[in-house]
Scaffold this active site. Structure first.
Site, PDB file in Angstrom:
ATOM      1  N   HIS A 105      21.139   8.583  17.512  1.00  0.00           N
ATOM      2  CA  HIS A 105      19.808   8.853  16.920  1.00  0.00           C
ATOM      3  C   HIS A 105      19.927   8.715  15.325  1.00  0.00           C
ATOM      4  O   HIS A 105      20.572   9.334  14.727  1.00  0.00           O
ATOM      5  CB  HIS A 105      19.166  10.088  17.220  1.00  0.00           C
ATOM      6  CG  HIS A 105      17.952  10.249  16.874  1.00  0.00           C
ATOM      7  ND1 HIS A 105      16.510   9.804  17.640  1.00  0.00           N
ATOM      8  CD2 HIS A 105      17.347  11.176  15.811  1.00  0.00           C
ATOM      9  CE1 HIS A 105      15.494  10.363  16.895  1.00  0.00           C
ATOM     10  NE2 HIS A 105      15.861  10.739  15.981  1.00  0.00           N
TER      11      HIS A 105
ATOM     12  N   ASP B 266      13.010  15.942  20.096  1.00  0.00           N
ATOM     13  CA  ASP B 266      13.671  15.636  18.604  1.00  0.00           C
ATOM     14  C   ASP B 266      13.413  17.019  17.734  1.00  0.00           C
ATOM     15  O   ASP B 266      12.237  17.123  17.209  1.00  0.00           O
ATOM     16  CB  ASP B 266      13.138  14.367  18.183  1.00  0.00           C
ATOM     17  CG  ASP B 266      14.072  13.997  16.951  1.00  0.00           C
ATOM     18  OD1 ASP B 266      15.135  14.730  16.734  1.00  0.00           O
ATOM     19  OD2 ASP B 266      13.683  13.297  16.152  1.00  0.00           O
TER      20      ASP B 266
ATOM     21  N   MET C 282      10.623   7.624   9.909  1.00  0.00           N
ATOM     22  CA  MET C 282       9.598   8.648   9.262  1.00  0.00           C
ATOM     23  C   MET C 282       9.118   7.991   8.034  1.00  0.00           C
ATOM     24  O   MET C 282       9.639   8.492   6.873  1.00  0.00           O
ATOM     25  CB  MET C 282      10.395  10.119   9.276  1.00  0.00           C
ATOM     26  CG  MET C 282      10.452  10.666  10.374  1.00  0.00           C
ATOM     27  SD  MET C 282      11.723  11.870  10.521  1.00  0.00           S
ATOM     28  CE  MET C 282      13.089  10.978  10.962  1.00  0.00           C
TER      29      MET C 282
ATOM     30  N   ASP D 244      17.770   8.886  11.711  1.00  0.00           N
ATOM     31  CA  ASP D 244      16.834   9.149  11.179  1.00  0.00           C
ATOM     32  C   ASP D 244      16.508   8.619   9.717  1.00  0.00           C
ATOM     33  O   ASP D 244      17.290   8.837   8.756  1.00  0.00           O
ATOM     34  CB  ASP D 244      16.707  10.715  11.102  1.00  0.00           C
ATOM     35  CG  ASP D 244      16.697  11.363  12.307  1.00  0.00           C
ATOM     36  OD1 ASP D 244      15.552  11.255  12.615  1.00  0.00           O
ATOM     37  OD2 ASP D 244      17.485  12.524  12.480  1.00  0.00           O
TER      38      ASP D 244
ATOM     39  N   SER E 212      22.021  12.976  16.786  1.00  0.00           N
ATOM     40  CA  SER E 212      21.564  12.736  15.427  1.00  0.00           C
ATOM     41  C   SER E 212      22.330  12.778  13.932  1.00  0.00           C
ATOM     42  O   SER E 212      22.989  13.731  13.945  1.00  0.00           O
ATOM     43  CB  SER E 212      20.338  13.985  14.932  1.00  0.00           C
ATOM     44  OG  SER E 212      19.668  13.220  13.777  1.00  0.00           O
TER      45      SER E 212
ATOM     46  N   MET F 279       7.960  15.391  18.595  1.00  0.00           N
ATOM     47  CA  MET F 279       8.664  16.043  17.616  1.00  0.00           C
ATOM     48  C   MET F 279       8.529  17.798  17.936  1.00  0.00           C
ATOM     49  O   MET F 279       7.373  18.207  18.155  1.00  0.00           O
ATOM     50  CB  MET F 279       8.111  16.026  16.175  1.00  0.00           C
ATOM     51  CG  MET F 279       8.266  14.495  15.644  1.00  0.00           C
ATOM     52  SD  MET F 279      10.125  14.138  15.590  1.00  0.00           S
ATOM     53  CE  MET F 279      10.783  15.248  14.569  1.00  0.00           C
TER      54      MET F 279
END
Ligand code: DX5
Ligand code: ZN
Length: 220
Positions: A34, A176, A69, A36, A9, A138
């Site tokens: 990854h 994650d 998100m 975010d 990430s 999550m």
């Protein structure tokens, strides 16, 4: 058996040395980047947006796994496709018309992803599982890196695996949050296919070696 994947990430990377960290991932055993994206509304934090993703994709040589998100993600599906996204994951909790959103992601040629918050039941995917390429469970509350892993995740993985099998789907299970060498094997044994790891990789002394170890544990 298909190989289990590791997705570092980038949220935990050194943003002042982003190109260096991207090259590290390129040269490592990692499978995906990854990414975010946080809007400060769906989650209580803001990460980075399109210009930074553009800078990342200019150097990244592996698939781009975007985790949105954000509220109302439909507004940006085409934009993320144009930026070179391979998997586009939206939050179940942020989609009023999830089926429509999944069709729109597919229409843009991307793999469809749905993320579930720790409190969201996997049974809510019963009617869409055959349209989902990737479910992101999550294992922390979304918004921040470096949080501790929520143990209930193991039971959610098993429930999700059963749902996938029952429906004859080919959906991958991604975990994650709070992934380390301590829980990696247990997660894979429960049915996970992809492990996201932020702090564990980027805060380690030898990042490439850490990724290599994680990949080896996941495929042992
Ligand atoms: C949390 C993010 C995660 C996070 C993982 O909201 O979705 O991808 O970067 O970070 P670690 O591995 O540090 O828990
Ligand atoms: Zn994420």
């Amino acid at each position: 058996m298909t190989s289990k994947l590791i997705a570092p990430s980038i949220l935990a990377a050194d943003f002042a040395n982003l190109q260096r960290d991207i090259e590290m991932v390129n040269d490592s055993d990692a499978d995906w980047f990854h990414i975010d994206i946080m809007d400060g509304v769906f989650v209580p934090n803001i990460s980075f947006g399109m210009p930074v993703l553009k800078a990342i994709t200019a150097h990244a040589k592996k698939n781009i796994d975007v985790h949105l998100m954000i509220v109302d993600p439909d507004r940006y599906i085409t934009t993320f496709a144009k930026l070179g996204t391979h998997n586009l994951t939206v939050h179940y909790e942020a989609c009023t018309h999830l089926h429509r959103t999944l069709q729109a992601i597919k229409a843009e040629g991307m793999q469809t992803g749905v993320a579930l918050n720790p409190h969201t039941s996997v049974s809510l995917l019963e009617n869409t599982i055959n349209d989902i390429d990737l479910v992101c469970l999550m294992s922390v509350n979304p918004g921040f890196g470096g949080q501790s892993f929520i143990e209930n995740t193991y039971s959610k993985i098993r429930q999700l695996k059963a749902l996938i099998t029952k429906n004859g789907a080919t959906t991958k299970i991604e975990i994650d949050g709070g992934v380390t060498d301590k829980n990696a094997k247990l997660l894979i044994d429960a049915g996970a296919d992809v492990l996201v790891a932020g702090s564990y990789v980027f805060k380690s002394g030898n990042q490439k070696e850490t990724i290599k170890n994680l990949k080896a544990i996941a495929n042992s």
